[in-house]
Every structure is written in C-alpha cells, then in structure tokens.
Scaffold this active site. Structure first.
Site, short mmCIF file in Angstrom:
data_model
loop_
_atom_site.label_atom_id
_atom_site.label_comp_id
_atom_site.label_asym_id
_atom_site.label_seq_id
_atom_site.Cartn_x
_atom_site.Cartn_y
_atom_site.Cartn_z
N ASP A 175 -0.38 -7.33 0.72
CA ASP A 175 0.13 -5.97 0.88
C ASP A 175 1.52 -6.14 1.07
OD1 ASP A 175 0.27 -3.54 1.50
OD2 ASP A 175 -0.38 -3.69 3.98
N HIS A 212 0.78 -1.22 0.09
CA HIS A 212 -0.14 0.11 -0.23
C HIS A 212 0.76 1.16 0.12
CE1 HIS A 212 0.65 -0.39 4.46
NE2 HIS A 212 0.46 0.96 4.64
N SER A 222 4.66 1.28 8.37
CA SER A 222 4.21 0.48 7.18
C SER A 222 5.20 -0.16 6.58
CB SER A 222 3.30 1.22 6.23
OG SER A 222 1.94 1.03 6.74
N SER A 275 1.99 -4.18 7.78
CA SER A 275 0.91 -3.72 6.98
C SER A 275 -0.04 -2.75 7.59
CB SER A 275 0.03 -4.92 6.41
OG SER A 275 -1.17 -4.60 5.88
N GLY A 325 3.55 5.73 9.35
CA GLY A 325 5.11 5.80 8.81
C GLY A 325 5.75 4.38 9.18
#
Length: 377
Positions: A249, A221, A331, A346, A329
């Site tokens: 993801d 993402h 991720s 994720s 942030g």
C-alpha cells in the site's frame, strides 16, 4: 507547495533556518540531545498520558533503543528472538533462544529474555500463513516478539464463523499461533472530496506522506499509476508515477514544475511543524505520531511489525500496527518518531473520538522500491 499563505511560508522558512542551524551545531557534538517542542510534549500528554518530563525521557530512551536494536540483532545471530521497547524500564528487550549470546547483548545496553522460538522461525511461520487465503472475518496476522508467537486477529462478531475457525486451525499448523480479537474489520482511510489541506485524485482525498526528491510518497490505494493529482488549492500538482495496492500500500507522486518539496511534516497547530532528518526505524513499543489532513496530529505507540492486514480489497503485507487513531482522508499521511520518518498511513479501525488502531507501510521499503531519496533537513 505551489501557492501558500504568508504565514505558512514564514513558518516553513523559520523551520528550515532553525533546523539547518541545529543540524550544523549538532555535527560538532557526537550525540546531540533530541529537540522536543512544547506542542509535541502536549500531544504525548493527551494521547499517551505522559507528563512533559516523562515524554522527554521516553523520547531519549527510544532513540537509544533504536540505536541498539540493529547491533543486538547482529550480535544474537541465530539465537535472536525479536526485540521490543519496554516503556516501564526505558530499555530495549531482546529475546534469545539460548543464553550463549546473553552477555554480549547485555553489553550493548539491552535487557534480555529467554524465549522458545527464534525470530527467523516466527517469520517463516508467518510467511507460510501469508500464502493462505483469508476470509473477511480475519483482520490480519503478525509476529509478536513479546508473545514470541504469530498473532492472528479475528473480528469479534465473526470469531465462531466456520470459515474463520477453519483459517485459524490451518494457521496453527504453520507454527506457534495465538488468537486475538478486534471490534471491527480494518479499512483504508481514503475519503470523498472535502475542504482542508490535502491532495486529490478523482473524487478521492488523501494526505501527503513524506517529501522525496522529485515528489512525495503516499498510500497506493489513493490512486493508480498515471492518475493526475491536484494540490490543496485545486491546481494541477503531479502524477502517480508508481502505485501498488493490494499486496503493498504505497505510491510515488512526481510533482510538476512550480511545486517544490520540503522536509517537513505538518503539525496542524497542535504541534509545530516537524523537520524530517532521516528514516531510522523505531522499535516495537516506541511512541509514534501521525499527521493527516482529516484528524491532523495524533500520537500512540508501535504495536507490531510485519503484519499482514486483510482488507476487503485484498491482503497487504509487511505493515506496522500502531495504537494511533485515524479517519477517512488521513490515508497516505506521515508517521514520524521524533524527527525520523517511519511510514505512510494505510488504514485501520475506529476513529479519533472513540479510539482505534492504524497501520502504516514502512518508508524505507517505499524508498527502496522506487529508488527514491528522502528529502531531509
């Protein structure tokens, strides 16, 4: 990385020197003891409430359990009902639908529990559930081996909504289902551009997961295939070579010449930077830690595997749920158990002030999808 401070370069060089020496020394012994830094012990004290001695014992026990899990699954065959690490005993527990393989499984070093449903039956029930459209008030669903059931998690404020009630009733017709509640809906952990040691694409900041030969893996993402990536210093770093979200993801970023990869996960000063030596999957119940560019280093435990997470952008499948906190942030950042890569961050719910839960996409699925090789020490 392309440019770095003298201190970071010195630390990285020292890690590689010490780590490679340790690996060579370990080759002479059949089962070298895991190395545990004072910083990691402190993080496990803070996040898991363990003394240094308890943390060391748990890491050793989890490593042994991970080694037993695959053998136990093969030995149990069709009677296999799932498995999980039990912190109270420090042993792997294997569910069995009958006692025909109990003695052989116990001989491997695992405890056993008689259960009603096989892991294969629970997986089939979850697969049927994956085909149902889910309303926003349903956070996700996963197979819980300890409960021997598929657990559907609903947002507490929406639990009586007609659409949520209808979904749960349909879910119960797919197989054994229990319902749990969560305070808030899951969300991804990308963030707008701020300072730190991240990577950037457009106006989004995310975190590097694990180095692979030719680049690194991260969350899907965070960027689409073809999107340009800037490094922590703002200079051109690479390009998304592949990306999948929702459904999955995960993503693969190929780096430009002038940048390089190292088998290290940043400890952000909370713990020493961690060397990556492989990607053996930790069992449910095992301790696990996460590194990200916003909240840095935090630890918790593996709560569930193969969970379907129902984000607002769409469902993501085969995720692992943890009790580790995260924020915007983080991720794409690394989940690691000891020195074994586990996956990339994720999303989740909550934060690192009040607590929460976070999901990651397992690393071995990402490596297989793109034909990548993990960079290990």
């Amino acid at each position: 990385m392309k440019r770095t401070t003298p201190l970071r370069a010195a630390v990285a060089a020292l890690l590689l020197t010490v780590g490679l020496g340790g690996a060579q020394a370990g080759a002479a012994n059949a089962a070298p003891a895991p190395t545990v830094s004072a910083g990691l012990l402190d993080a496990m004290r803070q996040d898991l409430g363990l003394t240094p001695r308890q943390a060391e014992e748990r890491i050793r026990a989890e490593r042994a359990a991970a080694g037993v899990e695959a053998d136990a699954r093969r030995t149990a065959g069709s009677t296999y009902g799932g498995s999980w690490f039990e912190p109270a005993t420090g042993r792997l527990v294997v569910g069995l639908t009958d006692r025909s393989e109990e003695a052989d499984v116990r001989a491997l070093g695992a405890d056993t529990r008689l259960v009603r449903h096989s892991a294969a039956a629970l997986d089939r029930a979850k697969s049927r559930l994956d085909r149902l459209p889910a309303p926003a008030g349903v956070a996700g669903w996963h197979v819980d081996p300890k409960a021997n059931s598929v657990v559907v998690t609903v947002v507490r404020a929406d639990r009586t909504a007609p659409a949520v009630h209808a979904f749960v009733e349909r879910a119960r017709r797919t197989g054994p289902v229990t319902v749990a509640e969560t305070a808030t809906a899951p969300r991804t952990y990308a963030a707008g551009t701020v300072g730190g040691d991240p990577y950037y694409t457009g106006n989004v900041r995310c975190s590097i997961g694990f180095s692979v030969y030719g680049g690194y893996v991260t969350a899907g993402h965070c960027g689409r295939a073809g999107a340009a990536v800037r490094g922590w210093d703002g200079s051109a770093q690479g390009t998304f070579q592949g990306s999948s979200f929702p459904g999955d993801d995960y993503a693969y970023v190929g780096i430009h010449s002038g940048w390089w990869t190292v088998p290290v996960v940043l400890g952000w000063g909370t713990v020493p930077d961690r060397l990556v030596r492989g990607s053996a999957e930790a069992p449910v119940g095992a301790s696990i830690c996460r590194s990200g560019s916003t909240t840095h280093w935090h630890c918790g435990t593996v709560l569930a595997k193969n969970e379907t997470v129902n984000y607002s952008q769409g469902a993501v499948y085969q995720m692992t749920k943890t009790s580790v906190c995260a924020e915007g942030g983080d991720s794409g950042g690394a989940f690691i158990s000891g020195d074994q890569a586990q996956g990339v961050t994720s999303g989740g719910w909550g934060n690192c002030s009040s607590g929460g839960e976070t999901w990651f996409q397992p690393i071995n699925e990402i490596l297989g999808r793109y034909g990548l090789t993990l960079h290990t020490a």
